[in-house]
Structures are given as structure tokens and as C-alpha cells.
Design a protein around this motif. Structure first.
Motif, PDB file in Angstrom:
ATOM      1  N   PHE A   1       0.828  -1.213   0.000  1.00 40.40           N
ATOM      2  CA  PHE A   1       0.000   0.000   0.000  1.00 40.40           C
ATOM      3  C   PHE A   1       0.861   1.261   0.000  1.00 40.40           C
ATOM      4  O   PHE A   1       0.532   2.242  -0.672  1.00 40.40           O
ATOM      5  CB  PHE A   1      -0.961   0.011   1.193  1.00 40.40           C
ATOM      6  CG  PHE A   1      -2.230  -0.751   0.944  1.00 40.40           C
ATOM      7  CD1 PHE A   1      -3.142  -0.319   0.000  1.00 40.40           C
ATOM      8  CD2 PHE A   1      -2.500  -1.910   1.654  1.00 40.40           C
ATOM      9  CE1 PHE A   1      -4.320  -1.016  -0.225  1.00 40.40           C
ATOM     10  CE2 PHE A   1      -3.664  -2.614   1.432  1.00 40.40           C
ATOM     11  CZ  PHE A   1      -4.579  -2.175   0.486  1.00 40.40           C
TER      12      PHE A   1
ATOM     13  N   GLN B   1       3.758   1.578  -1.370  1.00 40.45           N
ATOM     14  CA  GLN B   1       4.246   1.726  -2.743  1.00 40.45           C
ATOM     15  C   GLN B   1       3.152   2.284  -3.657  1.00 40.45           C
ATOM     16  O   GLN B   1       3.417   3.152  -4.488  1.00 40.45           O
ATOM     17  CB  GLN B   1       4.726   0.375  -3.281  1.00 40.45           C
ATOM     18  CG  GLN B   1       6.039  -0.101  -2.677  1.00 40.45           C
ATOM     19  CD  GLN B   1       6.435  -1.473  -3.202  1.00 40.45           C
ATOM     20  OE1 GLN B   1       5.582  -2.297  -3.519  1.00 40.45           O
ATOM     21  NE2 GLN B   1       7.740  -1.702  -3.285  1.00 40.45           N
ATOM     22  N   GLN B   2       1.921   1.790  -3.490  1.00 39.24           N
ATOM     23  CA  GLN B   2       0.818   2.286  -4.313  1.00 39.24           C
ATOM     24  C   GLN B   2       0.534   3.759  -4.016  1.00 39.24           C
ATOM     25  O   GLN B   2       0.282   4.543  -4.932  1.00 39.24           O
ATOM     26  CB  GLN B   2      -0.446   1.452  -4.068  1.00 39.24           C
ATOM     27  CG  GLN B   2      -0.367   0.066  -4.666  1.00 39.24           C
ATOM     28  CD  GLN B   2      -1.597  -0.767  -4.370  1.00 39.24           C
ATOM     29  OE1 GLN B   2      -2.406  -0.429  -3.521  1.00 39.24           O
ATOM     30  NE2 GLN B   2      -1.730  -1.875  -5.081  1.00 39.24           N
ATOM     31  N   HIS B   3       0.587   4.137  -2.738  1.00 39.14           N
ATOM     32  CA  HIS B   3       0.369   5.537  -2.376  1.00 39.14           C
ATOM     33  C   HIS B   3       1.446   6.434  -2.981  1.00 39.14           C
ATOM     34  O   HIS B   3       1.151   7.533  -3.483  1.00 39.14           O
ATOM     35  CB  HIS B   3       0.326   5.697  -0.849  1.00 39.14           C
ATOM     36  CG  HIS B   3      -0.859   5.046  -0.222  1.00 39.14           C
ATOM     37  ND1 HIS B   3      -0.855   4.614   1.069  1.00 39.14           N
ATOM     38  CD2 HIS B   3      -2.089   4.736  -0.700  1.00 39.14           C
ATOM     39  CE1 HIS B   3      -2.020   4.068   1.354  1.00 39.14           C
ATOM     40  NE2 HIS B   3      -2.784   4.131   0.291  1.00 39.14           N
TER      41      HIS B   3
END
Length: 139
Positions: free
Chosen positions: A85, A87-89
Motif C-alpha cells: 500500500f 508503494q501504491q500511495h
């Protein structure tokens, strides 16, 4: 010859062979046999209970070890998911910053083009991406 080998003869012979091997035995009483049988049954029950207790203890230990392993694996998975998460943010932030910069350049270009002509811009505001506002609209 038939008289000297009658039932009594064989009975004595068998008894003598038994006594030679085991010595003379007292006759068994029913009460004594019942007491011995109860003692034997109780002893077997105690042994069975001990074995069962050992099996239960081993099973309990095994279950506790499995629970510890599962908990450790769950923590590891939670860390991995949290990292994913993060990394996605970060990716979303990078995209947003890039998109915002492109929108600002486009806005400046349009404003410059409009300034050189008699075209009046309908929206004078500087474009801004607001994800919090977008999320609230879609909920």
C-alpha cells in the motif's frame, strides 16, 4: 495294565509335572481372583490415562506451535501488504504531481494563447487535483 493307568494316575502325573515346574500352588479363591482382576484393570486404566495425558500434552504443544507460526506468518503478511500500500500511495502521489504539473503548463499555455487573442477564458482558476474532493464525490 488298564487299572494302573486310570484317570487318577494321569491326574497325579499331570499334577506332579506342574508341581515340578511351578511348585505347589494354593487353590485360587474367587474373592482373591476378583481383587487381582480389579487391581489389574485399575493399573491398565492408569496406564491408559497416562498415555492419553501425554498425547493431549503433545497435541496441545503442537497446536500452540502452529498458532505461533500462523501469528508470525500473519505479521509478515501484514507487513508485506502495508509495504504494498505504501508503494501504491507513492505511485499515486507521483502520478498526481506529474498530472498537476502538466495541467498547470496547459493552463499557462491556454492563458498565454488567450492573452494574445480576443478570447475570454470562462474559467480563470488555476487547475488543481484534489483527491479528497474526488473521493467524497464518489462515496
Amino acid at each position: 495294565e488298564g487299572d494302573e493307568y486310570d484317570d487318577s494316575f494321569w491326574e497325579k502325573k499331570i499334577q506332579a509335572g506342574f508341581n515340578k515346574l511351578f511348585g505347589e500352588q494354593k487353590p485360587l479363591r474367587a474373592e482373591d481372583m476378583e481383587t487381582r482382576m480389579k487391581e489389574l484393570i485399575n493399573k491398565q486404566a492408569e496406564e491408559s490415562e497416562k498415555k492419553l495425558d501425554e498425547k493431549i500434552a503433545n497435541l496441545t504443544t503442537s497446536i500452540q506451535q502452529q498458532q505461533t507460526t500462523i501469528q508470525r506468518d500473519n505479521k509478515k503478511q501484514k507487513k508485506q501488504i502495508s509495504h504494498m500500500f505504501d508503494q501504491q500511495h507513492q505511485l499515486l502521489l507521483n502520478l498526481t504531481v506529474g498530472l498537476q504539473a502538466s495541467l498547470l503548463q496547459m493552463h499557462e499555455n491556454i492563458r498565454d494563447i488567450a492573452a494574445g487573442t480576443n478570447i475570454r477564458l470562462t474559467y480563470q482558476e488555476t487547475p488543481r487535483i484534489d483527491f479528497h474532493l474526488l473521493i467524497k464525490k464518489h462515496q
